[in-house]
Design a protein around this motif. Sequence first.
Motif, PDB file in Angstrom:
ATOM      1  N   ASP A 115       8.175   1.847  28.669  1.00 30.97           N
ATOM      2  CA  ASP A 115       8.162   1.739  27.203  1.00 30.97           C
ATOM      3  C   ASP A 115       8.159   3.114  26.547  1.00 30.97           C
ATOM      4  O   ASP A 115       8.888   3.353  25.578  1.00 30.97           O
ATOM      5  CB  ASP A 115       6.940   0.946  26.720  1.00 30.97           C
ATOM      6  CG  ASP A 115       7.017  -0.533  27.053  1.00 30.97           C
ATOM      7  OD1 ASP A 115       8.111  -1.018  27.415  1.00 30.97           O
ATOM      8  OD2 ASP A 115       5.968  -1.204  26.942  1.00 30.97           O
ATOM      9  N   LEU A 116       7.349   4.016  27.066  1.00 30.86           N
ATOM     10  CA  LEU A 116       7.250   5.352  26.480  1.00 30.86           C
ATOM     11  C   LEU A 116       8.571   6.117  26.592  1.00 30.86           C
ATOM     12  O   LEU A 116       8.981   6.796  25.644  1.00 30.86           O
ATOM     13  CB  LEU A 116       6.123   6.141  27.147  1.00 30.86           C
ATOM     14  CG  LEU A 116       4.706   5.641  26.851  1.00 30.86           C
ATOM     15  CD1 LEU A 116       3.704   6.354  27.751  1.00 30.86           C
ATOM     16  CD2 LEU A 116       4.356   5.836  25.392  1.00 30.86           C
ATOM     17  N   GLU A 118      11.534   4.767  26.808  1.00 30.84           N
ATOM     18  CA  GLU A 118      12.468   4.123  25.876  1.00 30.84           C
ATOM     19  C   GLU A 118      12.179   4.517  24.433  1.00 30.84           C
ATOM     20  O   GLU A 118      13.086   4.546  23.597  1.00 30.84           O
ATOM     21  CB  GLU A 118      12.412   2.605  26.032  1.00 30.84           C
ATOM     22  CG  GLU A 118      13.043   2.117  27.317  1.00 30.84           C
ATOM     23  CD  GLU A 118      12.868   0.621  27.551  1.00 30.84           C
ATOM     24  OE1 GLU A 118      12.215  -0.065  26.721  1.00 30.84           O
ATOM     25  OE2 GLU A 118      13.385   0.139  28.574  1.00 30.84           O
ATOM     26  N   GLU A 119      10.916   4.842  24.135  1.00 28.86           N
ATOM     27  CA  GLU A 119      10.534   5.264  22.787  1.00 28.86           C
ATOM     28  C   GLU A 119      10.819   6.751  22.559  1.00 28.86           C
ATOM     29  O   GLU A 119      10.572   7.263  21.466  1.00 28.86           O
ATOM     30  CB  GLU A 119       9.047   4.979  22.550  1.00 28.86           C
ATOM     31  CG  GLU A 119       8.731   3.496  22.470  1.00 28.86           C
ATOM     32  CD  GLU A 119       7.233   3.214  22.423  1.00 28.86           C
ATOM     33  OE1 GLU A 119       6.457   4.114  21.998  1.00 28.86           O
ATOM     34  OE2 GLU A 119       6.842   2.108  22.810  1.00 28.86           O
ATOM     35  N   GLU A 129       0.515  10.525  25.645  1.00 30.11           N
ATOM     36  CA  GLU A 129       0.631   9.144  25.147  1.00 30.11           C
ATOM     37  C   GLU A 129       0.408   8.138  26.268  1.00 30.11           C
ATOM     38  O   GLU A 129      -0.208   7.094  26.074  1.00 30.11           O
ATOM     39  CB  GLU A 129       2.001   8.915  24.488  1.00 30.11           C
ATOM     40  CG  GLU A 129       2.140   7.575  23.799  1.00 30.11           C
ATOM     41  CD  GLU A 129       1.220   7.365  22.604  1.00 30.11           C
ATOM     42  OE1 GLU A 129       1.029   6.191  22.221  1.00 30.11           O
ATOM     43  OE2 GLU A 129       0.684   8.345  22.043  1.00 30.11           O
ATOM     44  N   ARG A 133      -2.462   5.227  26.143  1.00 26.92           N
ATOM     45  CA  ARG A 133      -2.162   3.788  26.240  1.00 26.92           C
ATOM     46  C   ARG A 133      -2.826   3.142  27.446  1.00 26.92           C
ATOM     47  O   ARG A 133      -3.289   2.011  27.356  1.00 26.92           O
ATOM     48  CB  ARG A 133      -0.658   3.556  26.255  1.00 26.92           C
ATOM     49  CG  ARG A 133      -0.036   3.875  24.910  1.00 26.92           C
ATOM     50  CD  ARG A 133       1.360   3.368  24.781  1.00 26.92           C
ATOM     51  NE  ARG A 133       1.993   3.904  23.593  1.00 26.92           N
ATOM     52  CZ  ARG A 133       3.230   3.620  23.227  1.00 26.92           C
ATOM     53  NH1 ARG A 133       3.973   2.799  23.957  1.00 26.92           N
ATOM     54  NH2 ARG A 133       3.739   4.145  22.136  1.00 26.92           N
TER      55      ARG A 133
END
Length: 145
Positions: A115-116, A118-119, A129, A133
Amino acid sequence: MKTFKLVSLKISHPTDEVKAQEIHLLDGLVINKEDEERRWLIEIYVDKSYEELFSTLQSADQEVKIEATISRKDNDPATFITTVRSINMMEENMSILLNAVLVGKADISEGVLTDLIEEGFHGNDLLQEFKKRVSDKKTIGVQTK
């Protein structure tokens, strides 16, 4: 099979992966079936106010991720992918039985990292980050209402 006391539960709605909803438990059990597929049964006893949520999940045969804290509030939550097996209505409350598969910690970390990336996080920002998380996920079961 082994049975454990369920002390807290958060459910991630299929339409909102970012926010998890705390389910106020009146009581709950987690049963490890101790089989090769890592299957579990989770029974929650809750107020009827959750009827719409769980009925919708059951009728759609929707898989949903939950974070369950077992035995003590200060334990790390375990992550399960669940489906609603049955809903039993009582006078003022309801009992919900969930079929569950335990998701390993490596699966969770990999998902967070994916997710990170992709962000758009990278370098030191990615590391910071990721730590935040993962730490947030560990404290889900410790938070109180």
